[in-house]
Design an enzyme around this catalytic site. Structure first.
Site, PDB file in Angstrom:
ATOM      1  N   ASP A  33       0.829  -1.200   0.000  1.00  0.00           N
ATOM      2  CA  ASP A  33       0.000   0.000   0.000  1.00  0.00           C
ATOM      3  C   ASP A  33       0.869   1.258   0.000  1.00  0.00           C
ATOM      4  O   ASP A  33       2.093   1.184   0.068  1.00  0.00           O
ATOM      5  CB  ASP A  33      -0.928  -0.026   1.212  1.00  0.00           C
ATOM      6  CG  ASP A  33      -2.265   0.646   0.951  1.00  0.00           C
ATOM      7  OD1 ASP A  33      -2.370   1.403  -0.031  1.00  0.00           O
ATOM      8  OD2 ASP A  33      -3.211   0.403   1.712  1.00  0.00           O
ATOM      9  N   GLY A  37      -1.052  11.788  -7.606  1.00  0.00           N
ATOM     10  CA  GLY A  37      -0.434  12.078  -8.882  1.00  0.00           C
ATOM     11  C   GLY A  37       0.335  10.922  -9.476  1.00  0.00           C
ATOM     12  O   GLY A  37       1.152  11.112 -10.385  1.00  0.00           O
ATOM     13  N   GLU A  38       0.110   9.713  -8.984  1.00  0.00           N
ATOM     14  CA  GLU A  38       0.829   8.548  -9.481  1.00  0.00           C
ATOM     15  C   GLU A  38       0.066   7.897 -10.633  1.00  0.00           C
ATOM     16  O   GLU A  38      -1.161   7.925 -10.679  1.00  0.00           O
ATOM     17  CB  GLU A  38       1.023   7.521  -8.360  1.00  0.00           C
ATOM     18  CG  GLU A  38       1.887   7.995  -7.215  1.00  0.00           C
ATOM     19  CD  GLU A  38       3.369   8.024  -7.560  1.00  0.00           C
ATOM     20  OE1 GLU A  38       3.730   7.616  -8.686  1.00  0.00           O
ATOM     21  OE2 GLU A  38       4.167   8.469  -6.712  1.00  0.00           O
ATOM     22  N   ASP A  45      -9.634   3.776  -3.337  1.00  0.00           N
ATOM     23  CA  ASP A  45     -10.522   2.745  -2.819  1.00  0.00           C
ATOM     24  C   ASP A  45     -11.935   2.927  -3.370  1.00  0.00           C
ATOM     25  O   ASP A  45     -12.425   4.052  -3.494  1.00  0.00           O
ATOM     26  CB  ASP A  45     -10.591   2.817  -1.292  1.00  0.00           C
ATOM     27  CG  ASP A  45      -9.256   2.494  -0.638  1.00  0.00           C
ATOM     28  OD1 ASP A  45      -8.402   1.889  -1.306  1.00  0.00           O
ATOM     29  OD2 ASP A  45      -9.085   2.857   0.537  1.00  0.00           O
TER      30      ASP A  45
END
Length: 428
Positions: free
Chosen positions: A159, A207-208, A226
């Protein structure tokens, strides 16, 4: 802190200040660990149990997955999510399972899961602390990977709960996610045990774009934040994934988060979170066409073990999970993710090419009223055929012949008609 990460951090910050690309943004070759050649299938504890998963819940879930036929249908990974560990590492810097939740440790629990013909997974994070404040794996990658391997772990959910503003992060947490995840990838490769590597994060908030570089780092990666157990949550993830098919393939999959079929835990708090039966079938249909991992977030225990406070799934819910024809689409060996043919006013046509030349076609009705949805064999990519086409309905298990290539159905609200379309060949 490692000297190399410190150097990488300094250089990355310099490049950023100059307006140049950060380190680690060049697309990588596919991760070749030989795992997850089809999308992983299984169960994760978080959606139903949160921080309350324990040894008995995992064992009861394993028992149910065997007795119900889920294991034999392909669901094999049982993963315990955040909160499985103690708040601190031991004197040697090792992760320690919570002694109250897992009094026998995780080696014994993994052995029990393995004895059922299933595989065992755990959760960690490329940060100093997990989402719930437990010890993260950042700067402990090699040590933790060896620990997981020694316990018999088969699946790692990794995570990434960090502040959205990079300036609020500290130390190596400020390095690109691709770099931090890459350290664990390398550590797992050196640990001596096959472990599926699954990235879970909130890319929209941070921003990934893990789908761009994920294939070189992991076996699967989340494409958005999620989702909840609602139908709106499902449709959001479906649409987020429709333009990402080029990034997926054998050993590397876009992940639309856990399946919510049979998840009564959320519905107990908010009835609007519960999927209808037609919506449940849409969930598995869309996941199959999108070549998504099939990881259930429901309470997979019998009514007896769940008790009065539990929310065990119904036989109807279970029938959705066990549809082997739909699972067959998800697990198709060609490994090509599906995409949209049309998406108009909530009436969607999705297609997925399959090994052997068939095409899976989903007629998906997002609206609250019945609707006729239509397409053609040509539109979904099939060649012309004088002998027509056979349409196998994967939910009713009936079949029909389309002489001229019309593909159409009356679809209930929130429902999906899923066809496996085959080109017929002339007998002469």
């Amino acid at each position: 802190m490692r000297a190399l990460p410190r150097l990488l951090l300094s250089l990355s910050m310099t490049l950023s200040a100059l307006g140049l690309p950060l380190l680690g943004t060049t697309p990588a070759h596919a991760l070749d660990n030989g795992l997850a050649r089809t999308p992983p299938m299984g169960w994760n504890s978080w959606d139903t149990f949160g921080c309350n998963a324990d040894k008995q819940i995992v064992k009861d879930t394993a028992d149910f997955m065997v007795a119900s036929g889920m294991r034999d249908a392909g669901y094999q990974y049982l993963t315990i999510d955040d909160c499985w560990m103690s708040r601190s590492r031991d004197a040697g810097g090792n992760l320690v399972p919570d002694p109250h939740k897992y009094p026998d440790g995780l080696t014994a629990l993994a052995a029990y899961v393995h004895s059922k013909g299933l595989k065992f997974g755990v959760y960690e994070s490329p940060t100093y602390h997990t989402c719930q404040g437990f010890p993260g794996s950042l700067n402990h990658e090699q040590q933790d990977a060896r620990t997981f391997a020694s316990w018999g772990v088969d699946f790692l959910k990794y995570d990434n709960c960090l502040a959205s503003d990079p300036s609020q992060r500290v130390g190596d947490e400020r390095l690109p996610l691709q770099t931090r995840d890459g350290w664990m990838r390398d550590a797992l490769a050196a640990a001596g045990r096959p472990i599926v590597f699954s990235l879970s994060l909130q890319p929209a908030a941070q921003g990934e774009k893990p789908w761009v570089w994920g294939k070189g780092v992991a076996n699967m990666w989340r494409i958005d934040g999620d989702r909840d157990a609602s139908f709106a949550g499902l449709t959001r993830l479906i649409h987020a994934d429709l333009d990402k098919s080029r990034y997926a393939g054998p050993g590397a999959w876009n992940d639309i988060d856990m399946l919510e079929t049979g998840n009564y835990a959320s519905a107990s708090q908010n009835p609007n979170q519960r999927l209808t039966y037609d919506q449940e079938k849409s969930e598995l249909s869309a996941a199959a066409v999108l070549a998504a991992p099939l990881i259930s977030g429901a309470d997979l225990r019998t009514a007896a073990t769940a008790g009065s406070s539990g929310f065990p799934i119904s036989q109807q819910d279970l029938s959705v999970y066990l549809n082997k024809d739909v699972i067959g689409v998800d697990q198709d060996s060609l490994g090509q993710q599906g995409s949209a043919v049309t998406t108009t006013n909530g009436l969607d046509v999705l297609r997925r090419p399959l090994a052997g030349g068939d095409v899976a076609v989903a007629l998906f009705n997002e609206t609250s009223a019945p609707a006729t949805i239509s397409t053609t064999a040509t539109a979904v990519g099939l060649p012309a055929s004088n002998a027509g086409y056979t349409l196998n309905d994967l939910w009713t298990h009936g079949s029909s012949v389309s002489a001229h290539g019309a593909i159409s159905a009356n679809v209930p609200p929130g429902g999906t008609v899923l066809y496996r379309v085959k080109v017929n060949h002339s007998s002469h």
